[in-house]
Design an enzyme around this catalytic site. Structure first.
Site, short mmCIF file in Angstrom:
data_model
loop_
_atom_site.label_atom_id
_atom_site.label_comp_id
_atom_site.label_asym_id
_atom_site.label_seq_id
_atom_site.Cartn_x
_atom_site.Cartn_y
_atom_site.Cartn_z
N HIS A 131 -1.86 11.72 -1.98
CA HIS A 131 -0.51 11.81 -2.64
C HIS A 131 -0.18 13.24 -2.96
CE1 HIS A 131 -0.55 7.51 -2.36
NE2 HIS A 131 0.35 7.27 -3.00
N HIS B 35 -6.30 4.43 -10.06
CA HIS B 35 -7.04 5.56 -9.80
C HIS B 35 -8.19 5.56 -10.66
CE1 HIS B 35 -7.27 9.28 -7.62
NE2 HIS B 35 -7.30 10.13 -8.62
N ARG C 38 -16.13 20.60 -8.68
CA ARG C 38 -16.29 20.48 -10.21
C ARG C 38 -17.34 19.19 -10.43
NH1 ARG C 38 -11.17 21.79 -10.51
NH2 ARG C 38 -10.49 19.98 -11.06
N HIS D 145 -7.12 13.20 -2.11
CA HIS D 145 -6.18 13.84 -2.65
C HIS D 145 -4.87 13.71 -1.70
CE1 HIS D 145 -5.51 16.98 -6.10
NE2 HIS D 145 -6.22 15.82 -6.80
#
Length: 742
Positions: free
Chosen positions: A98, A49, A117, A96
């Site tokens: 999992h 990741h 963000r 997003h």
């Protein structure tokens, strides 16, 4: 440092997701055994990741250069493209998946928070959001729970944060039953020259953590996203973060104000891997180091351990390096917005990260060795063509009987009620699409979202696209089609495609057949992006989207594309305008039903190749549509995609409650003509007064086109037979998804 007695072993490293050779490499880097905090640091920073260790060798082959690029691809919080007139657009898509599989509401909500963000840490004000969602069998109670949770999470967070959700896609297939995909896209606008960078330099410059306090939510989230979903995944719920959109709204305003003030050296969102990710990536990029006192980090729980503070993915937080001497100025801005702003460290010239807690050194690691492009491992994974690929290629259209006499109505009604074809109105109505007064599609639908850039004549044109069934059938062709469809949607809306971001959702990269899908998709993306001159500005890789029971999800390389519309008057919509207008198909009808929704769902044939596609033809068709729009020779334009021609005709009829009367091409099968999904075709309507100019323009360009029929006042008519009333088809199309969910 922690005493030798507490030093972790190889077994501990394995439990943290590290390979034995990675554990050995860590000891080489440190010149000693790591303590638990240090091992935890490496485990998250070397997870797929954060490090892209299994994908970076192929990602580097993607085209990344263009005169419009204002930031190096993948090196900032988001991609940044020059719109002209001193304006830039920051945009990005991220997954997003999992977290949403376990806790759909917070998983999806924090995905929206995180992507926004990334935009405002660039110094850009977000103006629009999209999302791409994939779920399993809609008849399952679990799927309904996931859909409702994800949609409510996106809606609640986005609506409260105050950014319109202007479009997206929702797709259902059994392969996503355990592992749904939640991909969130955001775009924002800034003045060129006022962008901020995710960098740290300048010895003695103070390091601040700003925004929310740090809690135990999200600890290990990056590692959690780098493993398969199993029955025990629910035990990792602490890896799912909790969001607060009102806090994020304050953080947005404070962040833009401090960037505008000019006292920021560098700023980075605390997304995956939290403090350790921000400190290491900013330090490595600026070739500096930091000394950080974790005791000064505002926390939500007492007695948090060093690794918990470092790895927490609590939301609505930033790391900011400020110019020395301007500390009070920074604090004053965050005090104004009632947000934490604590100095937790200083910049050094050591290129190392030294973390202290309660006066004790708890971790000492070199920044560069933690990050992508530095010492993080890079792997060339084995890949192998899966057996199914050649089996799919054996499909022959003659093995499926054509539509029987009178069967058009039945097949059409089936598709109007299918959740992949039917309107996503039930989803869209939960999102605020008009806040900010910028959405140009509110009463005039287009193939892509068109969003006004305030203070300018320009609009951005944005879309997210991927038919994962095509990619599964043929990863290279399927991913090229995803890029082409995104570009086609932008062109049909009047825009010019300029760049993409991507969200690459695949199964376990250690499975050679899965990795073959990934490699093929990258090759397809590369050739299509080169053809359309749309460089890749960055994005996100999400591996391990698979379960032990169901195997991997379809390979799903979601393409988020940005286009520019210079003048609002050149915006094109998809709706039929006037009764009596002529309906044309631009592009060639092909005797092809491969991978269509009709073949897959209505006929129940799962094994077929990707639909017919030729990249050069696609470029020519898009060029022709662009010229027709510029010369105002067409009334509407709608690309043919899922469901084929008959679905596109219906979608163009619904907004103004029109009908149509068309005749089939007798040179090909009726089902291929009406429901085939061969690419590079656009449905247009033309005023009779412009018929001659329209036809001569296309003939001069050597573009294949055919006259289909006319826009009418009510019914849907094919070859003289009414296949459906306007009202019946509209009722099915607009209510099918809600009925299926409730």
């Amino acid at each position: 440092m922690e005493s030798n007695e507490s030093l972790p072993t190889l077994e501990t490293a394995k439990k943290l997701g590290l390979l034995p050779e990675e554990y050995d490499r860590i000891q080489e880097i440190l010149g000693r055994k790591p303590n638990f905090t240090e091992l935890s640091i490496f485990s998250v920073m070397w997870s797929e990741h954060c490090s892209y260790k299994n994908s970076i060798v192929w990602l580097k082959t993607l085209p990344k250069d263009s005169p419009r690029m204002l930031a190096k691809a993948g090196e900032e919080n988001a991609g940044l493209v020059d719109l002209g007139d001193g304006l830039g657009c920051a945009f990005k898509i991220e997954s997003h998946n999992h977290p949403s599989a376990l806790e759909p509401y917070q998983g999806a909500a924090t995905g929206v928070g995180g992507i926004n963000r990334d935009i405002f840490t660039m110094g850009a004000r977000p103006i629009a959001q999209l999302n791409s969602l994939r779920f399993g069998n809609i008849e399952l109670a679990k799927t309904k729970w996931l859909v409702k949770g994800v949609v409510k999470g996106i809606g609640d967070y986005g609506n409260a944060f105050g950014i319109p959700t202007v479009g997206g896609e929702v797709f259902f297939d059994d392969c996503y039953s355990t592992n749904p995909l939640v991909n969130a896209f955001s775009a924002g606008i800034l003045q060129v020259g006022k962008q901020a960078s995710a960098i740290s330099y300048g010895v003695g410059n103070p390091v601040f953590i700003v925004g929310s306090a740090t809690g135990k939510d999200g600890i290990g989230g990056a590692s959690f996203a780098s493993e398969d979903i199993t029955e025990k995944s629910s035990e990792k719920l602490p890896a799912v973060q909790v969001g607060d959109p009102f806090q994020e709204k304050l953080l947005l305003e404070a962040t833009l104000e401090i960037i505008e003030a000019g006292c920021v050296i560098g700023i980075q969102d605390m997304g995956a891997a939290g403090i350790i990710c921000s400190t290491s990536e900013m330090s490595a990029k600026g070739e500096h180091g930091m000394i950080i006192d974790l005791s000064k980090v505002p926390t939500r729980q007492l007695n948090m351990k060093p690794f918990e503070i470092l790895l927490s993915e609590s939301q609505e937080r930033m790391l900011i390096v400020v110019q020395k001497g301007r500390e009070e100025e920074a604090k004053k801005i965050f005090d104004k917005w009632d947000l934490n702003c604590e100095q937790i460290g200083v910049v050094t010239d050591t290129k190392r990260l030294e973390f202290y807690q309660d006066g004790k050194l708890v971790a000492d690691v070199p920044a560069d060795d933690l990050v992508l492009g530095g010492g993080a491992p890079i792997y060339h994974r084995e890949y192998r063509e899966p057996a199914y690929y050649q089996e799919f290629k054996k499909f022959k259209i003659d093995s499926v009987p054509d539509l029987a006499p009178g069967e058009i109505s039945k097949a059409f009604d089936f598709l109007m009620n299918h959740p992949n074809i039917a309107s996503k109105k039930w989803v869209a109505e939960q999102y605020d699409s008009s806040i900010g007064r910028a959405n140009r599609n509110t009463n005039a639908p287009s193939d892509a979202a068109v969003v006004k850039v305030h203070g300018s004549n320009k609009s951005i044109v944005i879309t997210v696209d991927c038919n994962s069934r095509y990619v599964n059938a043929d990863p290279e062709e399927g991913c090229a089609i995803a890029v082409a469809e995104a570009a086609r949607n932008i062109v049909c809306s009047g825009g010019v495609p300029v760049a993409i971001t991507n969200c690459l959702n695949f199964g376990n990269p250690y499975v050679p057949e899965v990795y073959w899908q990934f490699v093929g998709a990258i090759k397809g993306m590369r050739k299509a992006c080169l053809a359309f001159e749309t460089p890749v500005t960055g994005g996100n890789v999400s591996f391990y989207n698979q379960s032990s029971d169901e195997g991997p999800v379809f390979p799903t390389p979601t393409i988020g594309m940005l286009g520019i519309l210079e003048e609002a008057s050149k915006k094109m919509t998809l709706d039929f305008k006037e009764e009596g207008d002529l309906i044309y198909l631009v592009g060639e009808s092909v005797n092809d039903i491969a991978s269509s929704e009709y073949l897959y769902s209505y006929k129940g044939v799962k094994a077929s190749p990707a639909p017919h596609f030729n990249l050069e033809t696609e470029q020519n068709i898009q060029g022709a549509i662009a010229s027709l729009i510029q010369q105002t020779l067409i009334q509407s334009a709608h690309d043919l995609s899922d469901g084929g021609l008959l679905v596109a005709l219906a979608e163009s009829s619904f907004p103004r409650k029109k009908g149509f009367s068309i005749n089939c091409d007798t040179n090909i099968r009726q089902d291929a003509f009406l429901f085939g999904e061969a690419q590079s075709r656009v449905l247009v309507s033309v005023s009779p007064a412009k018929q001659a100019d329209f036809e001569s323009t296309l003939k001069n360009q050597g573009i294949v086109f055919s006259a289909l029929g006319n826009v009418t006042g009510s019914d849907f008519v094919v070859d003289g037979q009414v296949i459906s009333s306007q009202s019946k088809a509209s009722e099915s199309f607009h209510t099918a998804l809600e009925k299926a969910l409730n």
